[in-house]
Motif scaffolding. Structure first.
Motif, PDB file in Angstrom:
ATOM      1  N   SER A   1       0.832  -1.209   0.000  1.00  8.16           N
ATOM      2  CA  SER A   1       0.000   0.000   0.000  1.00  8.16           C
ATOM      3  C   SER A   1       0.862   1.254   0.000  1.00  8.16           C
ATOM      4  CB  SER A   1      -0.942   0.008   1.199  1.00  8.16           C
ATOM      5  OG  SER A   1      -0.219  -0.057   2.416  1.00  8.16           O
ATOM      6  N   LEU A   2       2.099   1.160   0.549  1.00 10.36           N
ATOM      7  CA  LEU A   2       2.995   2.313   0.543  1.00 10.36           C
ATOM      8  C   LEU A   2       3.470   2.636  -0.866  1.00 10.36           C
ATOM      9  CD1 LEU A   2       5.098   1.501   3.733  1.00 10.36           C
ATOM     10  CD2 LEU A   2       3.340   3.262   3.488  1.00 10.36           C
ATOM     11  N   VAL A   3       3.599   1.623  -1.708  1.00 10.51           N
ATOM     12  CA  VAL A   3       3.940   1.872  -3.116  1.00 10.51           C
ATOM     13  C   VAL A   3       2.863   2.746  -3.752  1.00 10.51           C
ATOM     14  CG1 VAL A   3       4.273   0.805  -5.372  1.00 10.51           C
ATOM     15  CG2 VAL A   3       5.265  -0.263  -3.342  1.00 10.51           C
ATOM     16  N   LEU A   4       1.599   2.372  -3.527  1.00  8.22           N
ATOM     17  CA  LEU A   4       0.491   3.162  -4.078  1.00  8.22           C
ATOM     18  C   LEU A   4       0.460   4.558  -3.474  1.00  8.22           C
ATOM     19  CD1 LEU A   4      -2.306   0.443  -3.881  1.00  8.22           C
ATOM     20  CD2 LEU A   4      -1.093   1.156  -5.935  1.00  8.22           C
TER      21      LEU A   4
ATOM     22  N   LEU B   1      -1.451   7.600  -5.554  1.00  2.00           N
ATOM     23  CA  LEU B   1      -2.597   6.963  -6.194  1.00  2.00           C
ATOM     24  C   LEU B   1      -3.786   6.726  -5.271  1.00  2.00           C
ATOM     25  CD1 LEU B   1      -0.727   4.265  -8.344  1.00  2.00           C
ATOM     26  CD2 LEU B   1      -1.514   6.550  -9.039  1.00  2.00           C
ATOM     27  N   ILE B   2      -3.581   6.829  -3.943  1.00  2.00           N
ATOM     28  CA  ILE B   2      -4.685   6.502  -3.023  1.00  2.00           C
ATOM     29  C   ILE B   2      -4.889   7.601  -1.985  1.00  2.00           C
ATOM     30  CG2 ILE B   2      -4.563   4.015  -3.361  1.00  2.00           C
ATOM     31  CD1 ILE B   2      -2.950   3.805  -0.766  1.00  2.00           C
ATOM     32  N   GLU B   3      -4.551   8.809  -2.321  1.00  2.00           N
ATOM     33  CA  GLU B   3      -4.741   9.920  -1.387  1.00  2.00           C
ATOM     34  C   GLU B   3      -6.211  10.035  -0.997  1.00  2.00           C
ATOM     35  OE1 GLU B   3      -3.813  14.734  -1.041  1.00  2.00           O
ATOM     36  OE2 GLU B   3      -3.176  13.588  -2.801  1.00  2.00           O
ATOM     37  N   GLY B   4      -6.465  10.171   0.302  1.00  2.00           N
ATOM     38  CA  GLY B   4      -7.819  10.314   0.813  1.00  2.00           C
ATOM     39  C   GLY B   4      -8.574   9.015   1.005  1.00  2.00           C
ATOM     40  N   ARG B   5      -7.990   7.904   0.594  1.00  2.00           N
ATOM     41  CA  ARG B   5      -8.682   6.626   0.704  1.00  2.00           C
ATOM     42  C   ARG B   5      -8.257   5.882   1.967  1.00  2.00           C
ATOM     43  NH1 ARG B   5      -9.449   3.583  -5.001  1.00  2.00           N
ATOM     44  NH2 ARG B   5     -10.930   2.512  -3.616  1.00  2.00           N
ATOM     45  N   PRO B   6      -9.117   5.026   2.514  1.00  2.00           N
ATOM     46  CA  PRO B   6      -8.723   4.214   3.669  1.00  2.00           C
ATOM     47  C   PRO B   6      -7.832   3.058   3.231  1.00  2.00           C
ATOM     48  CG  PRO B   6     -10.956   3.671   3.004  1.00  2.00           C
ATOM     49  CD  PRO B   6     -10.535   4.827   2.137  1.00  2.00           C
ATOM     50  N   ALA B   7      -6.817   2.779   4.024  1.00  2.59           N
ATOM     51  CA  ALA B   7      -5.902   1.683   3.708  1.00  2.59           C
ATOM     52  C   ALA B   7      -5.140   1.307   4.959  1.00  2.59           C
ATOM     53  CB  ALA B   7      -4.936   2.085   2.601  1.00  2.59           C
TER      54      ALA B   7
ATOM     55  N   MET C   1       4.403  -0.290  11.471  1.00  4.85           N
ATOM     56  CA  MET C   1       5.550   0.608  11.388  1.00  4.85           C
ATOM     57  C   MET C   1       5.449   1.573  10.210  1.00  4.85           C
ATOM     58  SD  MET C   1       8.657  -1.990  12.425  1.00  4.85           S
ATOM     59  CE  MET C   1       9.861  -0.663  12.429  1.00  4.85           C
ATOM     60  N   GLY C   2       4.540   1.293   9.275  1.00  2.62           N
ATOM     61  CA  GLY C   2       4.399   2.147   8.107  1.00  2.62           C
ATOM     62  C   GLY C   2       3.153   3.001   8.093  1.00  2.62           C
ATOM     63  N   LEU C   3       2.336   2.911   9.154  1.00  2.00           N
ATOM     64  CA  LEU C   3       1.084   3.667   9.169  1.00  2.00           C
ATOM     65  C   LEU C   3       1.332   5.168   9.097  1.00  2.00           C
ATOM     66  CD1 LEU C   3      -0.948   1.621  11.819  1.00  2.00           C
ATOM     67  CD2 LEU C   3      -1.384   1.750   9.348  1.00  2.00           C
ATOM     68  N   GLY C   4       2.412   5.636   9.748  1.00  2.00           N
ATOM     69  CA  GLY C   4       2.743   7.055   9.686  1.00  2.00           C
ATOM     70  C   GLY C   4       3.071   7.509   8.282  1.00  2.00           C
ATOM     71  N   MET C   5       3.713   6.637   7.502  1.00  2.00           N
ATOM     72  CA  MET C   5       4.028   6.975   6.113  1.00  2.00           C
ATOM     73  C   MET C   5       2.756   7.092   5.282  1.00  2.00           C
ATOM     74  SD  MET C   5       7.412   4.624   5.417  1.00  2.00           S
ATOM     75  CE  MET C   5       7.526   5.196   3.712  1.00  2.00           C
ATOM     76  N   LEU C   6       1.785   6.214   5.552  1.00  2.00           N
ATOM     77  CA  LEU C   6       0.503   6.333   4.847  1.00  2.00           C
ATOM     78  C   LEU C   6      -0.153   7.671   5.166  1.00  2.00           C
ATOM     79  CD1 LEU C   6      -1.365   2.890   5.111  1.00  2.00           C
ATOM     80  CD2 LEU C   6      -0.269   3.895   3.098  1.00  2.00           C
ATOM     81  N   THR C   7      -0.189   8.013   6.449  1.00  2.00           N
ATOM     82  CA  THR C   7      -0.810   9.270   6.863  1.00  2.00           C
ATOM     83  C   THR C   7      -0.109  10.457   6.216  1.00  2.00           C
ATOM     84  OG1 THR C   7      -1.495   8.310   8.968  1.00  2.00           O
ATOM     85  CG2 THR C   7      -1.391  10.713   8.852  1.00  2.00           C
ATOM     86  N   ALA C   8       1.220  10.427   6.188  1.00  2.00           N
ATOM     87  CA  ALA C   8       1.985  11.522   5.593  1.00  2.00           C
ATOM     88  C   ALA C   8       1.699  11.674   4.106  1.00  2.00           C
ATOM     89  CB  ALA C   8       3.481  11.304   5.818  1.00  2.00           C
ATOM     90  N   ALA C   9       1.278  10.590   3.457  1.00  2.00           N
ATOM     91  CA  ALA C   9       0.962  10.631   2.035  1.00  2.00           C
ATOM     92  C   ALA C   9      -0.498  10.990   1.786  1.00  2.00           C
ATOM     93  CB  ALA C   9       1.282   9.282   1.389  1.00  2.00           C
TER      94      ALA C   9
END
Length: 230
Positions: free
Chosen positions: A126-129, A134-140, A145-153
């Motif tokens: 999901s971090l690749v996306l 490609l998935i800004e604003g979507r739930p994932a 350890m990578g949840l912060g990276m998702l939030t930052a994106a």
């Protein structure tokens, strides 16, 4: 139905093999199932994993025009320096980031834009996306350890086992590839097939599936709901 599982340099082997075996096993227990291919953005080649010296062969090119399901794994490498130092060349963030210099992001964007195609991810997939925008604003979800990276994106990061947002289905840590595969079998082929494969591989799904509110399930709220997977 055709499932294409993506390989890229440094991929995590378990992220690939777990959903591969689960999806392919459907044909062993039912009269319907998935044809499963290992693919790469650039076409057939030997692809090195992050577990040296293990490699897997991509037998075809990733092609959203052919696939019904595209599965993106995470990477296997060293962890980020907790002291905030520069990441090493074999670190997971660097390995995932390198995918952005390949043809993979454009193909994943095409897959997400194409009606009838589901994109699924395991762990850092999901971090690749997310890094590709490609998935800004979507739930994932992803590994904790990578949840912060998702939030930052700009992604709505959820600390759950599996997140179903329609054409995007994401799963959390490495072993969740088993749970992802079984959930996709249930969603696409029915609970009987998923249960039969569960029994075949002697694995019971863990955690919950968070589903976006679609009006299909009773009790769904405007922000989605958690559904027990077992």
């Amino acid at each position: 139905m055709l499932a294409q599982i993506v390989l890229f340099d440094g991929f995590d082997p378990l992220d690939v093999i777990a959903p591969y075996e689960v999806l392919a096993a459907a044909a062993l227990v039912a009269d319907r199932g998935f044809e499963v291919e290992l693919v790469a953005a650039g076409g057939p080649r030997e692809v090195p994993s992050g577990l040296v010296p293990l490699t897997l062969r991509a037998t075809a090119a990733l092609d959203p025009r052919r696939a019904d399901l595209v599965v993106v794994p995470g990477a296997l490498g060293s962890l980020a320096d907790p002291g905030g130092g520069e990441p090493t060349e074999d670190s997971i963030p660097v390995l995932l980031g390198r995918t952005l210099t390949t043809g993979l992001p454009a193909l994943l964007e095409e897959a997400l834009d194409r009606e009838g195609v589901t994109v699924a991810t395991v762990c850092g997939g999901s971090l690749v996306l997310a890094m590709a925008g490609l998935i800004e604003g979507r739930p994932a979800t992803t590994h904790r350890m990578g949840l912060g990276m998702l939030t930052a994106a700009g992604v709505r990061a959820l600390d759950v086992r599996v997140v179903d947002d329609g054409d995007l289905v994401t799963s959390s840590s490495v072993t969740s590839g088993l749970d992802l595969g079984l959930y996709l079998l249930e969603r696409e082929l029915g609970p009987e097939v998923a249960i039969a494969v569960e029994e075949l591989i002697a694995h019971e799904r863990r955690g919950t599936v968070w589903r976006a509110a679609t009006g299909r399930a009773p009790g769904a709220g405007v922000d989605g709901h958690r559904v027990a997977s077992a």
